[in-house]
Design a protein around this motif. Structure first.
Motif, PDB file in Angstrom:
ATOM      1  N   LEU A 186       1.099  -3.031  10.945  1.00  0.00           N
ATOM      2  CA  LEU A 186       1.053  -1.767  10.205  1.00  0.00           C
ATOM      3  C   LEU A 186       0.909  -2.013   8.711  1.00  0.00           C
ATOM      4  O   LEU A 186       0.315  -1.211   7.992  1.00  0.00           O
ATOM      5  CB  LEU A 186       2.340  -0.968  10.449  1.00  0.00           C
ATOM      6  CG  LEU A 186       2.562  -0.338  11.824  1.00  0.00           C
ATOM      7  CD1 LEU A 186       3.932   0.308  11.866  1.00  0.00           C
ATOM      8  CD2 LEU A 186       1.493   0.688  12.121  1.00  0.00           C
ATOM      9  N   LEU A 187       1.468  -3.129   8.263  1.00  0.00           N
ATOM     10  CA  LEU A 187       1.465  -3.426   6.832  1.00  0.00           C
ATOM     11  C   LEU A 187       0.175  -4.088   6.369  1.00  0.00           C
ATOM     12  O   LEU A 187       0.027  -4.394   5.181  1.00  0.00           O
ATOM     13  CB  LEU A 187       2.666  -4.321   6.490  1.00  0.00           C
ATOM     14  CG  LEU A 187       4.038  -3.734   6.837  1.00  0.00           C
ATOM     15  CD1 LEU A 187       5.146  -4.715   6.464  1.00  0.00           C
ATOM     16  CD2 LEU A 187       4.260  -2.397   6.140  1.00  0.00           C
ATOM     17  N   ASP A 188      -0.753  -4.318   7.296  1.00  0.00           N
ATOM     18  CA  ASP A 188      -2.046  -4.880   6.894  1.00  0.00           C
ATOM     19  C   ASP A 188      -2.835  -3.882   6.050  1.00  0.00           C
ATOM     20  O   ASP A 188      -3.621  -4.277   5.188  1.00  0.00           O
ATOM     21  CB  ASP A 188      -2.866  -5.267   8.128  1.00  0.00           C
ATOM     22  CG  ASP A 188      -2.290  -6.471   8.857  1.00  0.00           C
ATOM     23  OD1 ASP A 188      -1.405  -7.145   8.283  1.00  0.00           O
ATOM     24  OD2 ASP A 188      -2.707  -6.720  10.010  1.00  0.00           O
ATOM     25  N   ASP A 189      -2.643  -2.589   6.314  1.00  0.00           N
ATOM     26  CA  ASP A 189      -3.257  -1.577   5.457  1.00  0.00           C
ATOM     27  C   ASP A 189      -2.578  -1.660   4.091  1.00  0.00           C
ATOM     28  O   ASP A 189      -1.359  -1.758   4.003  1.00  0.00           O
ATOM     29  CB  ASP A 189      -3.048  -0.192   6.064  1.00  0.00           C
ATOM     30  CG  ASP A 189      -3.780   0.895   5.287  1.00  0.00           C
ATOM     31  OD1 ASP A 189      -3.339   1.211   4.158  1.00  0.00           O
ATOM     32  OD2 ASP A 189      -4.764   1.434   5.818  1.00  0.00           O
ATOM     33  N   PRO A 190      -3.360  -1.637   3.017  1.00  0.00           N
ATOM     34  CA  PRO A 190      -2.760  -1.855   1.690  1.00  0.00           C
ATOM     35  C   PRO A 190      -1.851  -0.741   1.182  1.00  0.00           C
ATOM     36  O   PRO A 190      -1.063  -0.964   0.260  1.00  0.00           O
ATOM     37  CB  PRO A 190      -3.983  -2.005   0.771  1.00  0.00           C
ATOM     38  CG  PRO A 190      -5.090  -1.295   1.497  1.00  0.00           C
ATOM     39  CD  PRO A 190      -4.828  -1.509   2.948  1.00  0.00           C
ATOM     40  N   THR A 191      -1.921   0.440   1.778  1.00  0.00           N
ATOM     41  CA  THR A 191      -1.139   1.556   1.226  1.00  0.00           C
ATOM     42  C   THR A 191      -0.344   2.355   2.254  1.00  0.00           C
ATOM     43  O   THR A 191       0.679   2.950   1.906  1.00  0.00           O
ATOM     44  CB  THR A 191      -2.064   2.537   0.478  1.00  0.00           C
ATOM     45  OG1 THR A 191      -3.067   3.021   1.385  1.00  0.00           O
ATOM     46  CG2 THR A 191      -2.733   1.859  -0.703  1.00  0.00           C
ATOM     47  N   THR A 192      -0.808   2.434   3.499  1.00  0.00           N
ATOM     48  CA  THR A 192      -0.172   3.308   4.495  1.00  0.00           C
ATOM     49  C   THR A 192       0.267   2.502   5.708  1.00  0.00           C
ATOM     50  O   THR A 192      -0.507   1.693   6.211  1.00  0.00           O
ATOM     51  CB  THR A 192      -1.148   4.412   4.947  1.00  0.00           C
ATOM     52  OG1 THR A 192      -1.601   5.133   3.797  1.00  0.00           O
ATOM     53  CG2 THR A 192      -0.480   5.379   5.900  1.00  0.00           C
ATOM     54  N   PRO A 193       1.477   2.677   6.198  1.00  0.00           N
ATOM     55  CA  PRO A 193       2.472   3.639   5.727  1.00  0.00           C
ATOM     56  C   PRO A 193       3.273   3.099   4.551  1.00  0.00           C
ATOM     57  O   PRO A 193       3.362   1.882   4.353  1.00  0.00           O
ATOM     58  CB  PRO A 193       3.386   3.799   6.950  1.00  0.00           C
ATOM     59  CG  PRO A 193       3.363   2.426   7.578  1.00  0.00           C
ATOM     60  CD  PRO A 193       1.951   1.952   7.402  1.00  0.00           C
ATOM     61  N   LEU A 194       3.853   4.005   3.777  1.00  0.00           N
ATOM     62  CA  LEU A 194       4.846   3.612   2.804  1.00  0.00           C
ATOM     63  C   LEU A 194       6.073   3.108   3.566  1.00  0.00           C
ATOM     64  O   LEU A 194       6.563   3.781   4.461  1.00  0.00           O
ATOM     65  CB  LEU A 194       5.242   4.806   1.940  1.00  0.00           C
ATOM     66  CG  LEU A 194       6.527   4.631   1.103  1.00  0.00           C
ATOM     67  CD1 LEU A 194       6.303   3.631  -0.011  1.00  0.00           C
ATOM     68  CD2 LEU A 194       7.002   5.965   0.547  1.00  0.00           C
ATOM     69  N   LEU A 195       6.530   1.919   3.233  1.00  0.00           N
ATOM     70  CA  LEU A 195       7.759   1.396   3.829  1.00  0.00           C
ATOM     71  C   LEU A 195       8.787   1.201   2.723  1.00  0.00           C
ATOM     72  O   LEU A 195       8.577   0.410   1.802  1.00  0.00           O
ATOM     73  CB  LEU A 195       7.515   0.075   4.549  1.00  0.00           C
ATOM     74  CG  LEU A 195       8.757  -0.625   5.123  1.00  0.00           C
ATOM     75  CD1 LEU A 195       9.476   0.269   6.128  1.00  0.00           C
ATOM     76  CD2 LEU A 195       8.406  -1.956   5.748  1.00  0.00           C
ATOM     77  N   TRP A 196       9.869   1.937   2.809  1.00  0.00           N
ATOM     78  CA  TRP A 196      10.961   1.836   1.845  1.00  0.00           C
ATOM     79  C   TRP A 196      12.212   1.453   2.623  1.00  0.00           C
ATOM     80  O   TRP A 196      12.726   2.240   3.417  1.00  0.00           O
ATOM     81  CB  TRP A 196      11.168   3.169   1.129  1.00  0.00           C
ATOM     82  CG  TRP A 196      12.052   3.081  -0.100  1.00  0.00           C
ATOM     83  CD1 TRP A 196      13.203   2.363  -0.247  1.00  0.00           C
ATOM     84  CD2 TRP A 196      11.831   3.734  -1.354  1.00  0.00           C
ATOM     85  NE1 TRP A 196      13.718   2.524  -1.498  1.00  0.00           N
ATOM     86  CE2 TRP A 196      12.896   3.362  -2.207  1.00  0.00           C
ATOM     87  CE3 TRP A 196      10.856   4.608  -1.825  1.00  0.00           C
ATOM     88  CZ2 TRP A 196      12.999   3.844  -3.513  1.00  0.00           C
ATOM     89  CZ3 TRP A 196      10.962   5.079  -3.119  1.00  0.00           C
ATOM     90  CH2 TRP A 196      12.024   4.691  -3.952  1.00  0.00           C
ATOM     91  N   ALA A 197      12.694   0.250   2.408  1.00  0.00           N
ATOM     92  CA  ALA A 197      13.838  -0.256   3.164  1.00  0.00           C
ATOM     93  C   ALA A 197      15.028  -0.484   2.243  1.00  0.00           C
ATOM     94  O   ALA A 197      14.884  -1.067   1.160  1.00  0.00           O
ATOM     95  CB  ALA A 197      13.477  -1.559   3.867  1.00  0.00           C
ATOM     96  N   VAL A 198      16.160  -0.014   2.683  1.00  0.00           N
ATOM     97  CA  VAL A 198      17.426  -0.366   2.056  1.00  0.00           C
ATOM     98  C   VAL A 198      18.117  -1.339   3.014  1.00  0.00           C
ATOM     99  O   VAL A 198      18.393  -0.993   4.164  1.00  0.00           O
ATOM    100  CB  VAL A 198      18.316   0.869   1.812  1.00  0.00           C
ATOM    101  CG1 VAL A 198      19.675   0.437   1.263  1.00  0.00           C
ATOM    102  CG2 VAL A 198      17.635   1.826   0.835  1.00  0.00           C
ATOM    103  N   ILE A 199      18.339  -2.564   2.546  1.00  0.00           N
ATOM    104  CA  ILE A 199      18.888  -3.616   3.395  1.00  0.00           C
ATOM    105  C   ILE A 199      20.292  -3.959   2.926  1.00  0.00           C
ATOM    106  O   ILE A 199      20.503  -4.276   1.743  1.00  0.00           O
ATOM    107  CB  ILE A 199      18.005  -4.882   3.358  1.00  0.00           C
ATOM    108  CG1 ILE A 199      16.574  -4.545   3.776  1.00  0.00           C
ATOM    109  CG2 ILE A 199      18.583  -5.967   4.257  1.00  0.00           C
ATOM    110  CD1 ILE A 199      15.618  -5.728   3.683  1.00  0.00           C
ATOM    111  N   ASP A 200      21.238  -3.892   3.820  1.00  0.00           N
ATOM    112  CA  ASP A 200      22.601  -4.254   3.475  1.00  0.00           C
ATOM    113  C   ASP A 200      22.667  -5.736   3.106  1.00  0.00           C
ATOM    114  O   ASP A 200      21.968  -6.571   3.702  1.00  0.00           O
ATOM    115  CB  ASP A 200      23.534  -3.968   4.656  1.00  0.00           C
ATOM    116  CG  ASP A 200      24.987  -3.874   4.215  1.00  0.00           C
ATOM    117  OD1 ASP A 200      25.590  -4.930   3.922  1.00  0.00           O
ATOM    118  OD2 ASP A 200      25.508  -2.752   4.168  1.00  0.00           O
TER     119      ASP A 200
END
Length: 280
Positions: A150-164
């Protein structure tokens, strides 16, 4: 009336089935709410089926066939939609994730699946399934790594992760495995492909003490929330629940380190692992 042809499983059957559902519903003049009411699902759920973000289960398909006069079309094609390489409790969430425009995730004890490396994922699955065959583990790892495309596309999807911070400190597979996965996360952050914040131990009590959280947004369907427990998972679309989970994630963002501070911490921990140092 000419019946639609059965779906090709090699295509995107969920999206095609949703398109057929929308056309059939509009043909008979039913609203999404009216179609869903007899089976106790919301109009927004029908909209998600039509958009291809939710899987059509057999009990729903039989109702649609009867009400819309489809001659068993939806029931027959549920088999194509049901096939998945993911565990049953996660399959529908993975399918929704694949068409999401934005994914916001809080990870408690593990690096998020979309950010994992092969070695890290293998160690995780070995821990989950200590008696599984090598072939089973390989299949699970392959499916997880395929999700990351999914992250091969340069912009979509936006992935915003908060990691403990616990996910950084828990040594999964040894120092070399941890160094590799953290450098992988750093690489994605430096390419500005993902946004990652670390929730430090110093933050103390926070809004998601009960466990992990994932929110997904779509171009033409309502937002979804995915919550999970061991071998269990559920997609939620209730607006009140979505609003509460969105607030939870916003509070986590506020309590976490900034992306720049998080990048520095992840790099520092990765370097420590490279030198074989242990962490508290």
């Amino acid at each position: 009336m000419t019946r639609p042809k059965d779906l090709d499983p090699s295509s995107n059957p969920r999206a095609l089935l949703g398109c057929e559902l929308r056309h059939a519903r509009e043909r008979v003049g039913l609203s999404q709410e009216a179609l869903g009411a007899p089976i106790f699902v919301s109009g927004s759920f029908i909209g998600q089926l039509e958009a291809g973000t939710r899987r059509m289960h057999l009990e729903y398909a039989r109702h649609f066939d009867e009400v819309l006069g489809m001659g068993g079309f939806f029931a027959r094609n549920c088999k194509a939609v049901a096939k998945s390489k993911y565990p049953d409790h996660f399959a529908e969430a993975a399918e929704a994730e694949a068409v999401a425009t934005a994914i916001r995730q809080y990870a408690t004890l593990l690096i998020p699946g979309l950010l994992q490396t092969k070695a890290y994922a293998e160690e995780v699955f070995r821990a989950y399934h200590p008696t599984a065959t090598d072939e089973t583990i390989d299949d699970l790892v392959t499916a997880r790594l395929e999700r990351a495309h999914l992250l091969d596309d340069p912009t979509t999807p936006l992935l915003w992760a908060v990691i403990d911070e616990a996910a950084l400190r828990r040594e999964v597979g040894g120092c070399s495995v941890m160094a590799e996965v953290l450098h992988h996360v750093v690489g994605l952050m430096r390419k500005r492909r993902v946004i990652v914040q670390v929730l430090p131990f110093s933050a103390g009590a926070h809004a998601a003490m009960d466990g992990p959280l994932k929110l997904m947004e779509f171009e033409d369907a309502p937002q979804l929330s995915f919550v999970e427990a061991p071998d269990m998972g559920k997609l939620l679309d209730d607006p009140a629940t979505i609003a509460r989970h969105t607030l939870m994630f916003n509070l986590l963002q506020a309590a976490a380190l900034s992306p720049r501070e998080s990048l520095a911490l992840i790099e520092s921990v990765a370097q420590d692992y490279e030198h074989g140092e242990q962490h508290p």
